[in-house]
Design an enzyme around this catalytic site. Structure first.
Site, PDB file in Angstrom:
ATOM      1  N   ARG B  51       0.862  -1.178   0.000  1.00  0.00           N
ATOM      2  CA  ARG B  51       0.000   0.000   0.000  1.00  0.00           C
ATOM      3  C   ARG B  51       0.894   1.221   0.000  1.00  0.00           C
ATOM      4  O   ARG B  51       2.118   1.115   0.203  1.00  0.00           O
ATOM      5  CB  ARG B  51      -1.011   0.011   1.146  1.00  0.00           C
ATOM      6  CG  ARG B  51      -0.637  -0.616   2.439  1.00  0.00           C
ATOM      7  CD  ARG B  51       0.528   0.014   3.131  1.00  0.00           C
ATOM      8  NE  ARG B  51       0.290   1.422   3.392  1.00  0.00           N
ATOM      9  CZ  ARG B  51       1.214   2.290   3.713  1.00  0.00           C
ATOM     10  NH1 ARG B  51       2.496   1.909   3.808  1.00  0.00           N
ATOM     11  NH2 ARG B  51       0.944   3.547   3.940  1.00  0.00           N
ATOM     12  N   GLY B  52       0.290   2.391  -0.218  1.00  0.00           N
ATOM     13  CA  GLY B  52       1.068   3.625  -0.293  1.00  0.00           C
ATOM     14  C   GLY B  52       1.308   3.980  -1.748  1.00  0.00           C
ATOM     15  O   GLY B  52       1.538   3.112  -2.600  1.00  0.00           O
ATOM     16  N   ALA B  53       1.280   5.287  -2.018  1.00  0.00           N
ATOM     17  CA  ALA B  53       1.255   5.789  -3.385  1.00  0.00           C
ATOM     18  C   ALA B  53       2.352   5.175  -4.270  1.00  0.00           C
ATOM     19  O   ALA B  53       2.069   4.512  -5.278  1.00  0.00           O
ATOM     20  CB  ALA B  53       1.375   7.317  -3.368  1.00  0.00           C
ATOM     21  N   ARG B  89      -7.317  -0.329  -6.735  1.00  0.00           N
ATOM     22  CA  ARG B  89      -7.380   0.804  -5.802  1.00  0.00           C
ATOM     23  C   ARG B  89      -7.709   2.062  -6.599  1.00  0.00           C
ATOM     24  O   ARG B  89      -6.823   2.628  -7.239  1.00  0.00           O
ATOM     25  CB  ARG B  89      -6.039   1.005  -5.074  1.00  0.00           C
ATOM     26  CG  ARG B  89      -5.527  -0.164  -4.232  1.00  0.00           C
ATOM     27  CD  ARG B  89      -6.354  -0.444  -2.971  1.00  0.00           C
ATOM     28  NE  ARG B  89      -6.561   0.682  -2.099  1.00  0.00           N
ATOM     29  CZ  ARG B  89      -5.692   1.117  -1.175  1.00  0.00           C
ATOM     30  NH1 ARG B  89      -4.545   0.512  -1.003  1.00  0.00           N
ATOM     31  NH2 ARG B  89      -5.985   2.153  -0.418  1.00  0.00           N
ATOM     32  N   GLN B 191      -2.219   2.885  10.121  1.00  0.00           N
ATOM     33  CA  GLN B 191      -0.905   2.841   9.465  1.00  0.00           C
ATOM     34  C   GLN B 191       0.125   3.698  10.198  1.00  0.00           C
ATOM     35  O   GLN B 191       1.316   3.425  10.109  1.00  0.00           O
ATOM     36  CB  GLN B 191      -1.013   3.326   8.003  1.00  0.00           C
ATOM     37  CG  GLN B 191      -1.825   2.432   7.097  1.00  0.00           C
ATOM     38  CD  GLN B 191      -3.262   2.900   6.982  1.00  0.00           C
ATOM     39  OE1 GLN B 191      -3.810   3.522   7.906  1.00  0.00           O
ATOM     40  NE2 GLN B 191      -3.892   2.613   5.859  1.00  0.00           N
ATOM     41  N   ASP B 232      -2.145  10.672  -2.185  1.00  0.00           N
ATOM     42  CA  ASP B 232      -2.500   9.581  -3.092  1.00  0.00           C
ATOM     43  C   ASP B 232      -2.791  10.089  -4.495  1.00  0.00           C
ATOM     44  O   ASP B 232      -2.625   9.360  -5.471  1.00  0.00           O
ATOM     45  CB  ASP B 232      -3.686   8.796  -2.538  1.00  0.00           C
ATOM     46  CG  ASP B 232      -3.250   7.992  -1.328  1.00  0.00           C
ATOM     47  OD1 ASP B 232      -3.207   8.578  -0.227  1.00  0.00           O
ATOM     48  OD2 ASP B 232      -2.886   6.813  -1.493  1.00  0.00           O
ATOM     49  N   ASN B 242      -5.615  12.328   0.168  1.00  0.00           N
ATOM     50  CA  ASN B 242      -4.718  11.536   1.023  1.00  0.00           C
ATOM     51  C   ASN B 242      -5.598  10.801   2.026  1.00  0.00           C
ATOM     52  O   ASN B 242      -6.820  10.971   2.058  1.00  0.00           O
ATOM     53  CB  ASN B 242      -3.688  12.451   1.717  1.00  0.00           C
ATOM     54  CG  ASN B 242      -2.559  11.678   2.369  1.00  0.00           C
ATOM     55  OD1 ASN B 242      -1.994  10.754   1.765  1.00  0.00           O
ATOM     56  ND2 ASN B 242      -2.228  12.003   3.604  1.00  0.00           N
ATOM     57  N   LYS B 243      -4.981  10.012   2.857  1.00  0.00           N
ATOM     58  CA  LYS B 243      -5.687   9.179   3.837  1.00  0.00           C
ATOM     59  C   LYS B 243      -6.734   9.980   4.616  1.00  0.00           C
ATOM     60  O   LYS B 243      -6.509  11.132   4.983  1.00  0.00           O
ATOM     61  CB  LYS B 243      -4.650   8.605   4.802  1.00  0.00           C
ATOM     62  CG  LYS B 243      -5.176   7.668   5.859  1.00  0.00           C
ATOM     63  CD  LYS B 243      -5.879   6.462   5.278  1.00  0.00           C
ATOM     64  CE  LYS B 243      -5.020   5.791   4.237  1.00  0.00           C
ATOM     65  NZ  LYS B 243      -5.774   4.828   3.405  1.00  0.00           N
TER      66      LYS B 243
END
Lengths: 348, 348
Positions: B51-53, B89, B191, B232, B242-243
């Site tokens: 996960r993560g951009a 995603r 996270q 993101d 973003n999150k």
């Protein structure tokens, strides 16, 4: 309020015992904890068997009454018991209010134990009545179809009965209005996800739990018509201490034009605090952040680590929302704008 | 970055397999997941093994390369694989960026599989290099003694290496500056508490986990000198997805005058999105809110219910922070003010 069809208060006295709904066990099991002595009652407040502004207040009142019962009119014993009660939760105004009221009424009385018991019962009854009036007053702000966000648990479990922030919701729901509640999860102790959701489900009020992080997002999408929260202590100028995260919601509500109400009985006001700066903020154990407890797939309660092993955490339990961010304070005496003049008028 | 003294990237290719640090197992155990086919890679992205951009981008690039390897030059197979990867995603811009880049370079090539592999490797290497440059650029903003708040995990685990939001922290720390990080827990997937704290501990950076609710409180007390978050997807006008919870922090940072930076490589920008309104927001399963997983006291992983049984939850995974709340965007090409002109100048 009803649990499984039977009427309950969160705290009540029978004989010399104080009985509590064991809130650390909710929502996974419903148990009653019996505190036989004032020391047991201190422990129940400290370990959050009972929590929430009004419920803590009533418990402290009953605990003082227990101390008078146990004291055999030895005032040193009573004074020590008062210090023990007052050391349990430093932010909660209702605790000091109730302990002082029972102490002052009984200390000068001919039958101190009996006077203390009567005064403690009066405090509990007033709490329930005041919460009912808060519900009626707050209900006037709620329109049919409203979606209301709340933080933490300021429902009946936080008082003797009815609650503060949730009381208007219950009155609106019972009067036939369509209301929907977004219950902020309220980490780290998750009182929103556990207690508020449990209350709402018991009462049949439609609701959804949202992560604390989703507040601004939901408001920005026009999903929230108003926000109502409780209070642990309100300063003379209207600054309000409440569960950590309240301040953040108030800042977001102001940005999105969402009316932000605090609901609290007048016993939560502390006129000795001129502003919120004077309100002490309780720091709790980092373990509340690091671990979570709940039933596993087989229903066995488990405590699990939810953070990276070896890292520490901060756990401030409350924050102070400045009066300027509060649309109004709903009390049993009516709804006021949060200003020193309006606050003082409640007590004149 | 190092794990137990050995250098790792979050994702790398060996033969026709893509290897991932299994991020769902972190921080409690360190395992490598081997995706033997592009379908395995799709699953790894969807289930957040990765996960993560930037890490998602590199994975999608490698996944496209796997598809070309498996396809025997059957473009229908490749097209279907691309759709599968892109459906994993929806919010992550780097995913589309990398999938398209590998696809476009290889589709017209004489040796498509080899070209795809080379292009995918180039994307991964560029990601690592860009993150290192982001660290150097961001480090210029960090003064000795700074206390920096971050949300979610935009560290090296979110990229191929180094990270975006945490890369400036690592550069500052390695250069001898005293830095302290407040890692927002970042419910519901935590996270921050799990991955950011794990990274910081591995690198020896002093830090504390804070509940998401404590952000405004900490800022109001002057405890936070700056905030850096990842992204993101960034729209052409600087609006940043973003999150979930990022928007809330940005609103609070603006109120308290805390500089609020986004750190992201230029591959995270999506010039086809004129504003943040055009960015799709992924809704994830309510189970992420309702349950938490972690080791119990005996180290056995347990999934426990942390909400009231029978209540539902909302779980929007991202929010969009408007450009006006962002002090600057730290990229590998330099730090820009978030405006359409400045964003477009990065690509001219």
């Amino acid at each position: 309020m009803k649990v499984g069809g039977k009427d309950y208060r969160t705290v009540w006295m029978s004989g010399s015992s104080v009985n509590f709904i064991e809130q650390n066990k909710l929502p996974f099991s419903f148990e009653i904890y019996e505190a036989r002595t004032h020391a047991d009652t201190c422990m129940a407040i400290k370990t959050m068997i009972v929590r929430g502004a009004g419920a803590i207040g009533a418990s402290a009142g009953y605990g003082m009454a227990q101390a008078f019962l146990e004291s055999d009119e030895n005032m040193k014993y009573v004074d020590e018991a008062k210090r023990c009660l007052e050391a349990t939760r430093p932010t909660a105004q209702n605790l000091f209010y109730a302990a002082n009221r029972v102490y002052n009424s009984a200390a000068g009385s001919k039958k101190p134990a009996r006077t203390a018991l009567e005064e403690a019962q009066r405090i509990a009854d007033e709490d329930a009545e005041n919460c009912m009036r808060i519900g009626e007053n707050g209900n006037m702000l709620i329109e049919d179809g409203f979606r209301i966000e709340t933080h933490c648990n300021a429902g009946w479990l936080a008082f003797v009965d009815f609650g503060s922030a949730l009381s208007p919701v219950y009155v609106a729901h019972r009067s036939g209005k369509n209301v929907f509640v977004y219950a902020d999860e309220t980490r780290p102790r998750s009182q929103g996800a556990r207690l508020t959701a449990w209350e709402l489900r018991n009462e049949g009020v439609p609701h959804a739990i949202i992560p604390d992080n989703a507040g601004a997002h939901c408001m920005s999408r026009g999903m929230v018509d108003m926000m109502i929260v409780g209070a642990d202590r309100i300063a003379a100028n209207g600054d309000t201490a409440n569960k950590i995260g309240t301040y953040e919601r108030a800042i977001c509500a102001a940005r999105f034009g969402v009316p932000f109400y605090v609901a609290a009985p007048t016993s939560t006001f502390d006129l000795d605090c001129e502003t919120g700066d004077a309100i002490p903020i309780e720091e709790r154990s980092e373990d509340e952040v690091l671990y979570q407890t709940g039933p596993d797939e087989e229903g066995v309660m488990r405590k699990v680590l939810v953070c990276s092993p070896g890292s520490g955490a901060l756990n401030p339990a409350f924050d102070v929302t400045p009066a300027e961010l509060i649309t109004g304070i709903i009390t049993e005496k009516g709804i006021i704008k949060p200003s020193e003049e309006a606050v003082r008028s409640l007590f004149s």
